[in-house]
Design an enzyme around this catalytic site. Sequence first.
Site, PDB file in Angstrom:
ATOM      1  N   GLU A   1       0.765  -1.158  -0.022  1.00  0.00           N
ATOM      2  CA  GLU A   1       0.070  -0.008   0.055  1.00  0.00           C
ATOM      3  C   GLU A   1       0.880   1.273  -0.193  1.00  0.00           C
ATOM      4  OE1 GLU A   1      -2.679  -1.203  -1.101  1.00  0.00           O
ATOM      5  OE2 GLU A   1      -4.067  -0.824   0.476  1.00  0.00           O
TER       6      GLU A   1
ATOM      7  N   THR B   1      -6.366   6.372  -4.871  1.00  0.00           N
ATOM      8  CA  THR B   1      -6.450   6.372  -3.532  1.00  0.00           C
ATOM      9  C   THR B   1      -5.371   7.739  -3.213  1.00  0.00           C
ATOM     10  OG1 THR B   1      -6.688   4.120  -3.089  1.00  0.00           O
ATOM     11  CG2 THR B   1      -5.537   5.423  -1.361  1.00  0.00           C
TER      12      THR B   1
HETATM   13  N1  ATP Z   1      -1.357  -5.918  -7.580  1.00  0.00           N
HETATM   14  C1  ATP Z   1      -2.195  -4.860  -7.877  1.00  0.00           C
HETATM   15  N2  ATP Z   1      -3.566  -4.866  -7.878  1.00  0.00           N
HETATM   16  C2  ATP Z   1      -4.121  -3.479  -7.980  1.00  0.00           C
HETATM   17  N3  ATP Z   1      -3.654  -2.435  -8.274  1.00  0.00           N
HETATM   18  C3  ATP Z   1      -2.389  -2.352  -8.201  1.00  0.00           C
HETATM   19  C4  ATP Z   1      -1.293  -3.552  -7.905  1.00  0.00           C
HETATM   20  N4  ATP Z   1      -0.222  -3.317  -8.086  1.00  0.00           N
HETATM   21  C5  ATP Z   1      -0.047  -1.998  -8.276  1.00  0.00           C
HETATM   22  N5  ATP Z   1      -1.362  -1.366  -8.484  1.00  0.00           N
HETATM   23  C6  ATP Z   1      -1.685  -0.238  -8.867  1.00  0.00           C
HETATM   24  O1  ATP Z   1      -2.417   0.548  -7.513  1.00  0.00           O
HETATM   25  C7  ATP Z   1      -3.405   1.441  -8.028  1.00  0.00           C
HETATM   26  C8  ATP Z   1      -4.823   0.905  -7.427  1.00  0.00           C
HETATM   27  O2  ATP Z   1      -4.565   1.076  -5.918  1.00  0.00           O
HETATM   28  P1  ATP Z   1      -5.656   2.041  -5.387  1.00  0.00           P
HETATM   29  O3  ATP Z   1      -5.152   1.968  -3.803  1.00  0.00           O
HETATM   30  O4  ATP Z   1      -5.587   3.399  -5.870  1.00  0.00           O
HETATM   31  O5  ATP Z   1      -7.154   1.440  -5.467  1.00  0.00           O
HETATM   32  P2  ATP Z   1      -7.816   0.331  -4.665  1.00  0.00           P
HETATM   33  O6  ATP Z   1      -6.802  -0.634  -4.174  1.00  0.00           O
HETATM   34  O7  ATP Z   1      -8.831  -0.292  -5.698  1.00  0.00           O
HETATM   35  O8  ATP Z   1      -8.496   1.241  -3.870  1.00  0.00           O
HETATM   36  P3  ATP Z   1      -8.948   1.558  -1.987  1.00  0.00           P
HETATM   37  O9  ATP Z   1      -7.561   1.053  -1.384  1.00  0.00           O
HETATM   38  O10 ATP Z   1      -9.309   2.873  -1.923  1.00  0.00           O
HETATM   39  O11 ATP Z   1      -9.646   0.374  -1.662  1.00  0.00           O
HETATM   40  C9  ATP Z   1      -3.412   1.499  -9.404  1.00  0.00           C
HETATM   41  O12 ATP Z   1      -2.551   2.609  -9.898  1.00  0.00           O
HETATM   42  C10 ATP Z   1      -2.529   0.012  -9.850  1.00  0.00           C
HETATM   43  O13 ATP Z   1      -2.083   0.238 -10.987  1.00  0.00           O
HETATM   44  N1  HSE Z   2      -8.193   4.279   4.586  1.00  0.00           N
HETATM   45  C1  HSE Z   2      -7.659   4.499   2.925  1.00  0.00           C
HETATM   46  C2  HSE Z   2      -8.335   3.489   2.208  1.00  0.00           C
HETATM   47  C3  HSE Z   2      -8.328   3.391   0.771  1.00  0.00           C
HETATM   48  O1  HSE Z   2      -6.971   2.684   0.508  1.00  0.00           O
HETATM   49  C4  HSE Z   2      -8.091   5.706   2.369  1.00  0.00           C
HETATM   50  O2  HSE Z   2      -9.308   5.940   2.783  1.00  0.00           O
HETATM   51  O3  HSE Z   2      -7.696   6.685   2.000  1.00  0.00           O
END
Ligand code: ATP
Ligand code: HSE
Length: 293
Positions: free
Chosen positions: A120, A168
């Site tokens: 993350e 995010t």
């Molecule tokens: N294994 C992976 N799976 C998904 N996204 C990835 C991965 N590795 C890198 N990324 C990158 O992380 C970003 C997506 O993560 P982000 O935290 O923004 O979204 P999310 O995980 O769906 O959201 P949230 O954390 O709000 O629930 C994208 O830019 C993506 O390319």
């Molecule tokens: N706590 C995080 C979760 C999303 O990855 C946020 O709200 O930014």
Amino acid sequence: MLTVRAPATSANLGSGFDVFGVALGTPADVVRVERAPETTINVTGAGSEYIPEDPAQNTVGAVADALDAPARIHIDKGVRPSSGLGSSAASAAAAAVALNALYDRGYSREELVPIAAEGEALVSGEAHADNVAPSLLGGFTIATDDGVTQVDASIPVVACLPETAVSTRDARAVVPDEAALEDVVDTVGNAATLTVGMTRDDPELVGRGMEDAIVTPKRTSLIDGYEQVRTAALDAGATGVTVSGAGPGVLAVCHRRDQRAVASAMLEAFEAVGIDSRAYQTRVGEGARLYRE
Ligand SMILES: Nc1ncnc2c1ncn2[C@@H]1O[C@H](COP(=O)(O)OP(=O)(O)OP(=O)(O)O)[C@@H](O)[C@H]1O
Ligand SMILES: N[C@@H](CCO)C(=O)O
């Protein structure tokens, strides 16, 4: 070869910014690992075209580094990236469980939380653990700097995912640096109410406890149609509605009997503002599951 299924998650739940999270029954990522001299990654499935396969840019690569566990890794994405459903965290949690077993590292699920959170940090700039904790442990989790507290829960939810994306990193940029004391007091009360609701599997208490006047209002402007979707879900019987993670996913809590109506109302409200969406009718569920082949 080892295979791990790790669930999507919804973090924050309104009042628990960067602290609360729940594992969702669906969707999920599936990660397969084999020992190799160096880490390689390939990605298929939902939104895979937006996910880097370079280990230095993928959450799974960060986990392999943290565990000193090089592997050939295949990620089958069930959780679309930039969804607010913990996409990056699901892959990281699955990889942490898989590589821990592949190399007999012996870490407990709790000890894997900060390791999976390294992924993350790579994508959002901060190692917040509120998505990786429930994806690893299941149920409802409270992740703080002192560790993670987990309780099993089985609350019905609808996670409605529009075909728009919010990163995010961008959603964290609008979080205020300061808050009024009265808003902090309200949020503490709501967070406590929500926690009791989870221990009792009570959708009324959980829904009431999701209210948040500090972070959520700043983020809803990033989600087209949010207010309409929230109102529609509440009118259809949802007991609480909030932004899922950093958005654009929207999470509604409800009684089982209202789940279908809530899902339809949310889909229709997004459609009314010209946005296609998908609704997962699911419930708070189990954490990552390991399969040996
Ligand atoms: N294994 C992976 N799976 C998904 N996204 C990835 C991965 N590795 C890198 N990324 C990158 O992380 C970003 C997506 O993560 P982000 O935290 O923004 O979204 P999310 O995980 O769906 O959201 P949230 O954390 O709000 O629930 C994208 O830019 C993506 O390319
Ligand atoms: N706590 C995080 C979760 C999303 O990855 C946020 O709200 O930014």
